[in-house]
Motif scaffolding. Structure first.
Motif, short mmCIF file in Angstrom:
data_model
loop_
_atom_site.label_atom_id
_atom_site.label_comp_id
_atom_site.label_asym_id
_atom_site.label_seq_id
_atom_site.Cartn_x
_atom_site.Cartn_y
_atom_site.Cartn_z
N LYS A 2 8.23 4.87 1.51
CA LYS A 2 8.49 6.27 1.22
C LYS A 2 9.66 6.38 0.24
O LYS A 2 10.55 5.53 0.22
CB LYS A 2 8.78 7.06 2.49
CG LYS A 2 10.06 6.64 3.19
CD LYS A 2 10.29 7.47 4.45
CE LYS A 2 11.58 7.03 5.12
NZ LYS A 2 11.88 7.83 6.30
N LYS B 116 0.86 -1.18 0.00
CA LYS B 116 0.00 0.00 0.00
C LYS B 116 0.90 1.24 0.00
O LYS B 116 2.02 1.21 0.50
CB LYS B 116 -0.89 0.01 1.25
CG LYS B 116 -1.67 -1.28 1.48
CD LYS B 116 -2.87 -1.35 0.58
CE LYS B 116 -3.76 -2.52 0.90
NZ LYS B 116 -3.32 -3.79 0.37
N LYS B 117 0.40 2.33 -0.53
CA LYS B 117 1.20 3.55 -0.66
C LYS B 117 1.67 4.09 0.68
O LYS B 117 2.69 4.76 0.75
CB LYS B 117 0.45 4.62 -1.44
CG LYS B 117 0.32 4.27 -2.91
CD LYS B 117 -0.33 5.37 -3.72
CE LYS B 117 -0.43 4.93 -5.17
NZ LYS B 117 -0.94 5.97 -6.04
N ASP B 118 0.95 3.80 1.75
CA ASP B 118 1.37 4.30 3.06
C ASP B 118 2.40 3.39 3.74
O ASP B 118 2.83 3.65 4.86
CB ASP B 118 0.17 4.52 3.98
CG ASP B 118 -0.59 3.25 4.31
OD1 ASP B 118 -0.32 2.19 3.69
OD2 ASP B 118 -1.46 3.30 5.19
N GLU B 119 2.84 2.32 3.06
CA GLU B 119 3.81 1.39 3.63
C GLU B 119 5.24 1.65 3.17
O GLU B 119 6.15 0.93 3.56
CB GLU B 119 3.45 -0.06 3.25
CG GLU B 119 2.18 -0.57 3.88
CD GLU B 119 1.93 -2.01 3.51
OE1 GLU B 119 2.08 -2.89 4.38
OE2 GLU B 119 1.57 -2.27 2.34
#
Length: 135
Positions: free
Chosen positions: A64, A59-62
């Motif tokens: 950076k 997921k994009k929040d996992e």
């Protein structure tokens, strides 16, 4: 020049490195990743590459974005690439199995023999990680 993405899966001061079939002439390990498709966003590209190589849905929040730089491609020194390097602490308890694209995976510990690593890792990722107080 082409855009390329790479993912650093990190855990306990170690990260996963891969020996792609495209690097069989150099025997240098790299990170999970690959080329960005036309009109594809960098975060979408790394999600796709991780899914293709590891069968993991990130997921994009996992993760950076940690580094962006230009360099010669490891598989073709005549080709310049724009590297977009990401970091995740997504939990991988076991190494992925080798597949059509990857000959070997292994955990690399900070301080291990760096001669097996591609320049992207040696010249960019390792200095980044070593400058962090905790990784």
């Amino acid at each position: 020049m082409i855009d390329v993405v790479a993912m650093c899966f990190i855990k306990n001061n170690s990260f996963i490195i891969a020996l792609p079939r495209s690097s069989k002439n150099t025997n240098l390990y790299t990170l999970i990743g690959g080329k960005v498709k036309e009109n594809e966003k960098f975060d979408d590209a790394i999600i796709r590459e991780v899914k293709e190589e590891l069968f993991i849905d990130l997921k994009k929040d996992e993760f950076k974005l940690i580094l962006e730089f230009q360099e010669h491609a490891g598989s073709d020194p005549n080709l310049m690439i724009n590297m977009h390097m990401f970091l995740t602490e997504h939990d991988l308890d076991v190494l992925p199995e080798v597949n059509d694209e990857i000959l070997d995976y292994k955990w690399f510990n900070i301080g291990d023999d760096e001669s097996i690593l591609c320049d992207s890792i040696k010249l960019h990722l390792l200095p980044y990680l070593k400058n962090k107080t905790t990784i």
